[in-house]
Design a protein around this motif. Structure first.
Motif, short mmCIF file in Angstrom:
data_model
loop_
_atom_site.label_atom_id
_atom_site.label_comp_id
_atom_site.label_asym_id
_atom_site.label_seq_id
_atom_site.Cartn_x
_atom_site.Cartn_y
_atom_site.Cartn_z
N VAL A 162 0.83 -1.21 0.00
CA VAL A 162 0.00 0.00 0.00
C VAL A 162 0.86 1.26 0.00
O VAL A 162 0.65 2.18 -0.79
CB VAL A 162 -0.94 0.01 1.22
CG1 VAL A 162 -1.69 1.34 1.31
CG2 VAL A 162 -1.93 -1.15 1.14
N PHE A 163 1.86 1.31 0.90
CA PHE A 163 2.69 2.51 1.01
C PHE A 163 3.53 2.76 -0.24
O PHE A 163 3.72 3.91 -0.64
CB PHE A 163 3.65 2.39 2.21
CG PHE A 163 2.98 2.54 3.54
CD1 PHE A 163 1.94 3.43 3.72
CD2 PHE A 163 3.40 1.79 4.63
CE1 PHE A 163 1.33 3.58 4.95
CE2 PHE A 163 2.78 1.92 5.86
CZ PHE A 163 1.74 2.82 6.03
N GLY A 164 4.03 1.69 -0.86
CA GLY A 164 4.92 1.84 -2.00
C GLY A 164 4.33 2.66 -3.14
O GLY A 164 4.89 3.69 -3.54
N PRO A 165 3.20 2.23 -3.70
CA PRO A 165 2.60 2.99 -4.81
C PRO A 165 2.19 4.41 -4.41
O PRO A 165 2.31 5.34 -5.22
CB PRO A 165 1.37 2.15 -5.18
CG PRO A 165 1.71 0.77 -4.73
CD PRO A 165 2.50 0.95 -3.47
N LEU A 166 1.70 4.58 -3.18
CA LEU A 166 1.29 5.91 -2.73
C LEU A 166 2.50 6.84 -2.62
O LEU A 166 2.42 8.03 -3.00
CB LEU A 166 0.57 5.82 -1.38
CG LEU A 166 -0.80 5.13 -1.40
CD1 LEU A 166 -1.36 5.03 0.01
CD2 LEU A 166 -1.78 5.87 -2.31
N TRP A 167 3.60 6.31 -2.11
CA TRP A 167 4.82 7.12 -2.02
C TRP A 167 5.34 7.46 -3.41
O TRP A 167 5.73 8.60 -3.67
CB TRP A 167 5.88 6.36 -1.22
CG TRP A 167 7.23 7.01 -1.30
CD1 TRP A 167 7.65 8.12 -0.62
CD2 TRP A 167 8.32 6.61 -2.13
NE1 TRP A 167 8.94 8.44 -0.96
CE2 TRP A 167 9.39 7.52 -1.90
CE3 TRP A 167 8.51 5.57 -3.04
CZ2 TRP A 167 10.60 7.42 -2.55
CZ3 TRP A 167 9.73 5.47 -3.69
CH2 TRP A 167 10.75 6.38 -3.43
N TRP A 168 5.32 6.49 -4.29
CA TRP A 168 5.83 6.70 -5.64
C TRP A 168 5.02 7.78 -6.38
O TRP A 168 5.58 8.58 -7.14
CB TRP A 168 5.77 5.39 -6.42
CG TRP A 168 6.39 5.45 -7.78
CD1 TRP A 168 5.75 5.61 -8.98
CD2 TRP A 168 7.79 5.39 -8.09
NE1 TRP A 168 6.65 5.63 -10.02
CE2 TRP A 168 7.91 5.49 -9.50
CE3 TRP A 168 8.94 5.23 -7.33
CZ2 TRP A 168 9.14 5.46 -10.14
CZ3 TRP A 168 10.17 5.20 -7.97
CH2 TRP A 168 10.26 5.31 -9.35
N SER A 169 3.71 7.81 -6.13
CA SER A 169 2.85 8.80 -6.79
C SER A 169 2.83 10.14 -6.07
O SER A 169 2.25 11.10 -6.58
CB SER A 169 1.42 8.26 -6.90
OG SER A 169 0.84 8.07 -5.61
N GLY A 170 3.43 10.20 -4.87
CA GLY A 170 3.50 11.45 -4.13
C GLY A 170 2.19 11.85 -3.48
O GLY A 170 1.97 13.04 -3.19
N ASP A 171 1.33 10.89 -3.21
CA ASP A 171 0.02 11.17 -2.61
C ASP A 171 0.16 11.22 -1.09
O ASP A 171 -0.04 10.23 -0.39
CB ASP A 171 -0.97 10.08 -3.03
CG ASP A 171 -2.41 10.46 -2.72
OD1 ASP A 171 -2.63 11.34 -1.87
OD2 ASP A 171 -3.32 9.87 -3.33
N VAL A 172 0.48 12.40 -0.57
CA VAL A 172 0.79 12.56 0.85
C VAL A 172 -0.44 12.32 1.73
O VAL A 172 -0.35 11.67 2.78
CB VAL A 172 1.37 13.96 1.13
CG1 VAL A 172 1.71 14.12 2.60
CG2 VAL A 172 2.61 14.20 0.28
#
Length: 215
Positions: A162-172
């Motif tokens: 879950v954290f990986g894709p969100l971090w990659w997309s910059g969705d803080v």
């Protein structure tokens, strides 16, 4: 508090033995505060100060409640490192890099511990119960700990996924929401499921976690 030996295994859960999800709840506050302060102020340094102040306040409160100083300092250090990384890169989402890396590393360590027949769940519970390595000489109990440890591996893998894709997309904002959803609720679920797996992996005649059968 470690339960006394007069309490039966049937009355205990892993949450009782390992202290429940209180620590996970406390650990969620600084990251959420960081994101909220960043959204309101638009400044990373403001978000950093807010998260560090809250982390220090929680640490002092935990210390006054009797938690070990080393554990308290590690909690503050984790927030400080995460905040410094975000300040260094200028990206708010990088506050969660430490969390992402820690979960990936934890999943790997737990898998390795199972592979080498030292499942970490057994190590941790054994330390809490002051059994040292006695539990490992009980093959049935050691196998049960190994099966239950896979539940903890899944917990870390879910967070990375879950954290990986969100971090990659910059969705803080989504990272902050995920931080809440995958902290104490996931810990509580992991404790429950791993306890059920552990109990069901032991035959009815086994005396329980506190009484390893050593031949």
């Amino acid at each position: 508090m470690i339960p006394t030996d007069r309490r039966s295994d049937d009355d205990e859960t892993l949450a009782d033995l390992l202290g429940g999800a209180r620590g996970a709840i406390d650990a969620t506050v600084p990251p959420v505060a960081f994101v909220l302060a960043w959204l309101v102020s638009g400044e990373l340094w403001v978000a950093t100060v807010v998260s560090l102040v809250l982390a220090a306040a929680i640490a002092i409160w935990q210390w006054r409640k009797g938690r070990k100083p080393r554990a308290v300092l590690l909690g503050v250090a984790g927030v400080a490192v995460a905040a410094m990384i975000a300040l260094r890169t200028g990206r708010a989402e990088d506050f969660f890099v430490v969390q992402l890396a820690a979960n990936a590393a934890s999943a790997l360590v737990w898998v390795v511990s199972i592979a080498f027949r030292w499942p970490l769940l057994g190590v941790v519970v054994g330390l809490v119960l002051r059994q040292r390595g006695t539990w490992r000489r009980d093959r049935v109990l050691a196998r049960a700990y190994a099966r239950a440890s896979w539940v903890w591996v899944c917990q870390y893998v879910v967070r990375v996924a879950v954290f990986g894709p969100l971090w990659w997309s910059g969705d803080v904002v989504s990272l902050a929401i995920a931080r809440i959803a995958l902290s104490w609720p996931l810990v509580a679920l992991c404790l429950l499921v791993s306890w059920l797996v552990l109990r069901r992996s032991l035959p009815p005649e086994h005396p329980g976690l506190r009484h390893p059968q050593v031949s």
